[in-house]
Design an enzyme around this catalytic site. Structure first.
Site, mmCIF file in Angstrom:
data_model
loop_
_atom_site.group_PDB
_atom_site.id
_atom_site.type_symbol
_atom_site.label_atom_id
_atom_site.label_comp_id
_atom_site.label_asym_id
_atom_site.label_seq_id
_atom_site.Cartn_x
_atom_site.Cartn_y
_atom_site.Cartn_z
ATOM 1 N N HIS A 374 33.972 -13.910 -20.232
ATOM 2 C CA HIS A 374 34.050 -15.108 -19.404
ATOM 3 C C HIS A 374 35.437 -15.272 -18.793
ATOM 4 O O HIS A 374 35.599 -15.637 -17.633
ATOM 5 C CB HIS A 374 33.683 -16.324 -20.257
ATOM 6 C CG HIS A 374 33.029 -17.386 -19.450
ATOM 7 N ND1 HIS A 374 32.401 -18.460 -19.989
ATOM 8 C CD2 HIS A 374 32.928 -17.524 -18.122
ATOM 9 C CE1 HIS A 374 31.930 -19.207 -19.029
ATOM 10 N NE2 HIS A 374 32.239 -18.663 -17.889
ATOM 11 N N GLU A 615 21.421 1.761 -11.088
ATOM 12 C CA GLU A 615 22.588 1.859 -11.973
ATOM 13 C C GLU A 615 22.271 2.647 -13.239
ATOM 14 O O GLU A 615 23.115 2.784 -14.114
ATOM 15 C CB GLU A 615 23.142 0.464 -12.303
ATOM 16 C CG GLU A 615 22.130 -0.581 -12.684
ATOM 17 C CD GLU A 615 22.739 -1.988 -12.836
ATOM 18 O OE1 GLU A 615 23.969 -2.141 -12.799
ATOM 19 O OE2 GLU A 615 21.950 -2.930 -13.017
ATOM 20 N N ASP A 639 27.865 0.462 -13.687
ATOM 21 C CA ASP A 639 26.993 0.980 -14.740
ATOM 22 C C ASP A 639 26.600 2.425 -14.469
ATOM 23 O O ASP A 639 26.517 3.231 -15.398
ATOM 24 C CB ASP A 639 25.738 0.102 -14.875
ATOM 25 C CG ASP A 639 26.005 -1.079 -15.791
ATOM 26 O OD1 ASP A 639 26.605 -0.872 -16.857
ATOM 27 O OD2 ASP A 639 25.639 -2.215 -15.434
ATOM 28 N N CYS A 686 27.451 -2.349 -4.808
ATOM 29 C CA CYS A 686 28.127 -3.584 -5.208
ATOM 30 C C CYS A 686 28.991 -3.443 -6.450
ATOM 31 O O CYS A 686 29.422 -4.430 -7.033
ATOM 32 C CB CYS A 686 27.112 -4.705 -5.391
ATOM 33 S SG CYS A 686 25.877 -4.348 -6.650
HETATM 34 C C1 PEP Z 1 27.381 -2.579 -11.583
HETATM 35 O O1 PEP Z 1 26.933 -2.177 -12.658
HETATM 36 O O2 PEP Z 1 27.969 -1.843 -10.776
HETATM 37 C C2 PEP Z 1 27.253 -3.986 -11.204
HETATM 38 C C3 PEP Z 1 27.633 -4.407 -10.023
HETATM 39 O O3 PEP Z 1 26.778 -4.827 -12.148
HETATM 40 P P1 PEP Z 1 27.626 -5.455 -13.332
HETATM 41 O O4 PEP Z 1 29.057 -5.024 -13.149
HETATM 42 O O5 PEP Z 1 27.462 -6.924 -13.242
HETATM 43 O O6 PEP Z 1 26.965 -4.863 -14.520
HETATM 44 MG MG MG Z 2 25.504 -3.403 -13.745
#
Ligand code: PEP
Ligand code: MG
Length: 770
Positions: A374, A615, A639, A686
């Site tokens: 957090h 991912e 991921d 992303c």
């Molecule tokens: C990712 O895995 O690249 C992603 C954007 O999701 P998070 O970082 O929230 O797991």
């Molecule tokens: Mg992710």
């Protein structure tokens, strides 16, 4: 057969005790003294010595010995090319000799009285691939050290290497280090990037409440003030004990009641309190004095076999904790936050950030925690450079010293020297000048000089992300992490609460698109009210798997999203952690049903586009099947990198292996884009990679339609892509795809961008020489 081998469980017990003692040692010399004394006894040898490598002089220096002349400590040293110790160190291998004197590398030092020792067993002390020193045992008469002896010494040295590295680092921080014998030095500690940016400032250590073990030593000029803190704490604890006793009066027998009198006596001046008072008068602050006294008493009690007395150790511990808790309350009110303060803690909490006066907080360091904790999320939203997971950092010793935080690479530097300070000062200045220049880019589109357009989106989670994203010219949201809002509530938010939350996001960006990801908890993203305990959480119950197993939660969430989009129609729903077509089919079923229900209830809502995150490696191989069923594709490179390379993205020990420019990751990304294109689906990315300007060049060339990133990075990426012709980016990609190592990919990109005069936008700090 060696005596040690004969009794394996005995050996294990011995190793454990020695490690515990060494761990509890106050400083490096004390730790080494314990090692040599205990190992000599355990191996029944005449000599045990530790030599530590001094990088500045390139010599192994005798740092502790039991058996050789102690006056030789710190004086006798040898280069890697000299003596048997040098041989063990430079080879990084154990050497056993029955007749050491006949070995050509045998070197004689008169100061040590060494000629009397015939046999030699030496093993290197290695930490993170680096030889820190050499652990040696010697015997007067000829002795054939056997495999059991060797195994014991190797195990001992492997266990101790971490302790020695830690003690050296701690010493270097406070000037106790013997590594270079020069007092305070610069040291680097690796962590994991928590929030981008660089901070230079003074460490303020925030301690967990009432944990005596981590209280640091600290000198004070305000002796009278610290004595008052002690007296107030004593008064408060006496009162607490009396209250406890009164409350239990009916439930205890008189003899048991008497225990409370013992408690009160322990607080007397001729017991704990007097000792603490004396230490404070010698200049130690109250908390440090208390820790030292409690430790001393505990050691004495715990050594006693008597049950009654060892019980008293528990009482002392309890009293110590109670006193500390009151002292910390007193100290908390007076905690001084200097300008440019860098908060350092075992586990940072959002509340700790709130206590720092506005404008003073420059950076954050947390020993535990992950990039999805957090606090890290909050730090990113607030734009505070942060490093998390700095596991080897002796954080309790850092208070008041100078630090540099590199939130781009996840590094913490203690006591930075002038050269490093200058380098990072330059990074800070460049950042400022770039951000002034970048301000003017806000309204401009992201188009290359040869006319190729790319959409730049922001990743959001907290409400605070919204104004930052808009300020920096985001053309929409490519990833709204819905779990972030769920993390700050005490239960799953209700449908109406969720509708309000989502409506705020959708309305803030309208008419720009907002891509809302359904709940992605599990792994490193816990919900306090939905605890998941698993041995292997990253491969466990995560993301869409939880949603599909709990349709009652999933349906409410997608219903809320669709309901919130009424009249705005800028919602796109994104599904995390899809690993195969069944999951997508099931999720689509629930989403269609939720939409149909809303329509049936009379809501004027349109069915949103539904996309999937790629991912998980299986989704890369099935990208064509999945793209055929989804409306759009978004790659989660964080991921995907972690799963393709089998590297935990939050583990500082393997952080060097985590690299999204690894050729395997690049191949996977190209494969996904090709599959999406073949199915005529838009494809975006992303993960953090999208916000790295150099990586963004490759992503654009691969054919991604949009990049979604932390708003902090957006102007930099736009600045670079507006000057990078797509033709040239494609050539660079072609070159990069031929390379077989991530290092080559990095340097090729760096060189190409510097050649084009675009180097200054590269990942800041990348050029810093450490
Ligand atoms: C990712 O895995 O690249 C992603 C954007 O999701 P998070 O970082 O929230 O797991
Ligand atoms: Mg992710």
């Amino acid at each position: 057969m060696g005596e040690l081998q004969a009794n394996a469980s005995n050996m294990l017990g011995m190793l454990r005790t020695i490690s515990q003692e060494v761990n509890a040692a106050r400083d490096l010399p004390a730790a080494l003294a314990i090692i040599v004394r205990r190992v000599r006894a355990a191996m029944n040898s005449h000599v045990c010595s530790v030599y530590l490598y001094n990088a500045e002089t390139d010599r192994y220096v005798l740092m502790a010995t039991e058996g050789l002349n102690k006056r030789a400590v710190g004086k006798v040293s040898m280069s890697p090319g000299e003596g048997l110790v040098g041989l063990v160190g430079s080879r990084g291998e154990t050497i056993t000799l029955e007749d050491a004197m006949s070995h050509p590398r045998f070197l004689y030092f008169a100061e040590t009285g060494e000629e009397r020792y015939a046999s030699f067993l030496g093993t290197p002390i290695i930490h993170h691939r680096q030889v820190l020193g050499v652990l040696v045992v010697q015997q007067k008469e000829r002795r054939q050290f056997d495999e059991g002896d060797e195994a014991f010494l190797i195990t001992m040295s492997a266990q101790l290497s971490g302790v020695i590295a830690h003690a050296e680092a701690t010493g270097s921080i406070r000037g106790l280090g013997s590594k270079r014998g020069k007092g305070i030095q610069e040291a680097r500690f690796a962590g994991v990037p928590g929030a981008p940016g660089v901070a230079m400032g003074t460490a303020v250590v925030v301690l967990p409440r009432a944990d005596l073990d981590v209280v640091p030593d600290r000198t004070t000029d305000d002796i009278a003030g610290e004595l008052i803190i002690l007296d107030q704490a004593l008064g408060a604890v006496r009162e607490e004990v009396r209250l406890l006793s009164a409350r239990l009066v009916k439930r205890l027998r008189p003899q048991e009641q008497a225990l409370f009198d013992v408690y009160l006596m322990l607080l007397d001046d001729n017991a704990l309190a007097g000792d603490v008072r004396r230490l404070i008068k010698s200049g130690q602050w109250a908390q440090g004095a208390l820790r030292q006294v409690v430790e001393k008493h505990l050691q004495r009690f715990e050594r006693m076999d008597d049950d009654y007395l060892s019980e008293r150790a528990a009482d002392i511990k309890d009293l110590g904790r109670r006193l500390l808790s009151h002292m910390q309350q007193a100290h908390q009110q007076t905690l001084d936050y200097p300008d440019n303060c860098i908060l350092v803690s075992e586990e940072l909490s959002p509340g700790m950030l709130g206590e720092v006066p506005p404008g003073k907080l420059a950076g954050l360091v947390s020993v535990a925690g992950s990039r999805n904790s957090h606090t890290a999320i909050l730090a990113r939203a607030m734009g505070i450079p942060t490093v998390v997971g700095a596991q080897d950092l002796p954080y309790t010793r850092l208070d008041g010293i100078q630090l540099i935080i590199d939130g781009y690479h996840g590094d913490v530097f203690t006591n930075p020297g002038p050269v490093l300070c200058q380098q990072y000062q330059r990074v800070l200045q460049e950042e400022e000048s770039i951000s002034r220049e970048l301000d003017s880019l806000r309204q401009l589109p992201c188009i290359t000089p040869d006319g190729h357009a790319l959409t730049l989106w922001a990743n959001t989670g907290l409400l605070a992300d919204v104004p930052r994203a808009l300020e920096r010219g985001a053309e929409g949201v490519g990833l709204y992490r819905s779990e972030v809002a769920f993390m700050s509530t005490a239960r799953f938010p209700s449908e109406s609460e969720q509708v309000q939350l989502y409506r705020e996001q959708l309305a803030a960006f309208h008419p720009r698109p907002v891509t809302m990801r359904t709940l992605d908890v599990g792994g490193d993203k816990p919900l306090s009210y939905f605890p998941i305990k698993e041995d292997n959480p990253y491969l466990g119950w995560r993301g869409i798997r939880i949603s599909l197993d709990h349709p009652e939660i999933f349906s409410v969430q997608v219903r809320s999203m669709i309901k919130a989009s009424a009249g705005l129609d800028n919602l796109r729903i994104l599904l995390p952690m899809i690993s195969g077509v069944h999951e997508l089919e099931d999720a689509l079923y629930h989403i269609h049903r939720a939409w149909q229900e809303l329509v049936d209830e009379g809501h004027a809502v349109t069915m949103p586009a539904v996309g999937i995150m790629i991912e998980v490696p299986s989704a890369v191989y099935q990208a064509r099947d999945l793209a055929g069923m989804a409306d759009f594709i978004s790659v989660g490179s964080n991921d995907l990198t972690q799963y393709l390379l089998a590297v935990d993205r939050n583990n500082a020990r393997v952080a060097d292996l985590y690299d999204y420019l690894h050729p395997a990751v690049l191949q996977a990304l190209q494969q996904v884009v090709t599959a999406a294109r073949e199915c005529g689906r838009p494809v975006s990315i992303c993960g953090e990679m999208a916000g790295d300007p150099a990586a963004a060049v490759l992503l654009m060339a691969m054919g991604f339609d949009s990049l979604s990133m932390n708003a902090t990075h957006l102007p930099r990426v736009k600045w670079l892509l507006r000057q990078m012709p797509i033709q040239q980016a494609r050539q660079l990609l072609q070159q990069a795809m031929q390379l077989d190592s991530p290092y080559l990919v990095h340097s090729t990109l760096q060189l190409a961008l510097e050649d084009m005069g675009l180097g200054k936008v590269l990942n800041p700090g990348a050029g810093v020489q450490i």
